[in-house]
Design an enzyme around this catalytic site. Structure first.
Site, mmCIF file in Angstrom:
data_model
loop_
_atom_site.group_PDB
_atom_site.id
_atom_site.type_symbol
_atom_site.label_atom_id
_atom_site.label_comp_id
_atom_site.label_asym_id
_atom_site.label_seq_id
_atom_site.Cartn_x
_atom_site.Cartn_y
_atom_site.Cartn_z
ATOM 1 N N ASN A 82 0.811 -1.215 0.000
ATOM 2 C CA ASN A 82 0.000 0.000 0.000
ATOM 3 C C ASN A 82 0.847 1.269 0.000
ATOM 4 O O ASN A 82 1.893 1.337 0.646
ATOM 5 C CB ASN A 82 -0.934 0.006 1.216
ATOM 6 C CG ASN A 82 -2.055 -1.001 1.077
ATOM 7 O OD1 ASN A 82 -2.570 -1.199 -0.011
ATOM 8 N ND2 ASN A 82 -2.436 -1.640 2.170
ATOM 9 N N HIS A 83 0.384 2.270 -0.712
ATOM 10 C CA HIS A 83 0.984 3.601 -0.744
ATOM 11 C C HIS A 83 0.060 4.588 -0.030
ATOM 12 O O HIS A 83 -1.144 4.340 0.108
ATOM 13 C CB HIS A 83 1.181 4.082 -2.186
ATOM 14 C CG HIS A 83 2.195 3.299 -2.951
ATOM 15 N ND1 HIS A 83 2.812 3.799 -4.088
ATOM 16 C CD2 HIS A 83 2.716 2.058 -2.768
ATOM 17 C CE1 HIS A 83 3.666 2.903 -4.562
ATOM 18 N NE2 HIS A 83 3.606 1.830 -3.786
ATOM 19 N N LYS A 84 0.618 5.685 0.413
ATOM 20 C CA LYS A 84 -0.191 6.750 1.011
ATOM 21 C C LYS A 84 -1.167 7.286 -0.035
ATOM 22 O O LYS A 84 -0.787 7.588 -1.173
ATOM 23 C CB LYS A 84 0.728 7.870 1.511
ATOM 24 C CG LYS A 84 0.004 9.038 2.157
ATOM 25 C CD LYS A 84 0.989 10.111 2.597
ATOM 26 C CE LYS A 84 0.264 11.348 3.103
ATOM 27 N NZ LYS A 84 1.203 12.421 3.497
ATOM 28 N N THR A 90 0.653 9.543 -5.143
ATOM 29 C CA THR A 90 0.864 8.287 -4.424
ATOM 30 C C THR A 90 2.290 7.762 -4.584
ATOM 31 O O THR A 90 2.627 6.708 -4.064
ATOM 32 C CB THR A 90 -0.110 7.202 -4.926
ATOM 33 O OG1 THR A 90 0.140 6.961 -6.316
ATOM 34 C CG2 THR A 90 -1.554 7.623 -4.713
#
Length: 210
Positions: A82-84, A90
């Site tokens: 997962n990325h921010k 992103t």
């Protein structure tokens, strides 16, 4: 005789593509139940290569129950992928350092879906992909090449991208009783004595097993 030895890496002699993977997995955050096998003609012992973005510092676990059948190429995407998402970009600038580490997100800024949990007697079809935090219930079936983004109820067949319910294998009442009976938790002697009932669809007979 009480079936295959769950501590045997390759229970089918002369057929190494089948592996009881609890005997080969090294990562303590991957927990595999007895008799769960991975089928892979290239390297069935290296199941862990299919558990992707599984970083120790995140701490999420992949938990797979007993008597599961995992086909070739099944992949588990873990929370480390997962990325921010809250900012305009992103892109993970911080991982490249050289001044970009100033925008390293704190853990609370990263999406976290929790552990991925696969129940007992689950069949995961060829090249299915399981996304982070998904829970798949006992007795479920995931069709080949499906992408599972949401929880799958017990004894439900799902397929597609994203995977959607195709049908429930049995009525609600039968499913609840099967979950209560939980034959996969019987001792192996009882399971062996009653294999014909376990693989049939006669609930009265299964209920009467001794």
């Amino acid at each position: 005789m009480y079936g295959a030895d769950p501590k045997d890496k390759h229970p089918m002699k002369g057929f190494p593509q089948i592996c009881f993977i609890q005997n080969t997995v090294q990562n303590p955050n991957i927990i595999i139940g007895d008799y769960t096998y991975y089928d892979d003609p290239e390297d069935s012992e290296n199941f862990e290569r299919n558990v992707l973005y599984h970083f120790d510092f995140i701490g999420d676990r992949l938990i797979i129950g007993k008597f599961c059948a995992i086909a070739t190429g099944v992949k588990f995407i873990m929370n480390g992928a997962n990325h921010k998402l809250s900012g305009f970009s992103t892109y993970p600038f911080n991982i490249f350092g050289n001044g970009w580490e100033t925008v390293t997100p704190v853990p609370q800024e990263l999406p976290y879906k929790g552990d991925t949990v696969i129940g007992n007697d689950v069949w995961l079809g060829y090249e299915a992909m399981i996304m982070p935090g998904v829970q798949i219930g006992d007795g479920a079936i995931v069709a080949a090449k499906s992408v599972v983004t949401k929880d799958v109820p017990a004894y439900t067949i799902v397929g597609g991208n994203p995977a959607k319910p195709i049908r429930q294998r049995f009525s609600d009442e039968v499913v609840q009783e099967l979950l209560s009976i939980a034959w996969w938790n019987w001792d192996i002697q009882k399971i062996t004595r009653n294999l014909d009932k376990i693989v049939s669809a006669d609930l009265d007979a299964l209920r009467a097993c001794e």
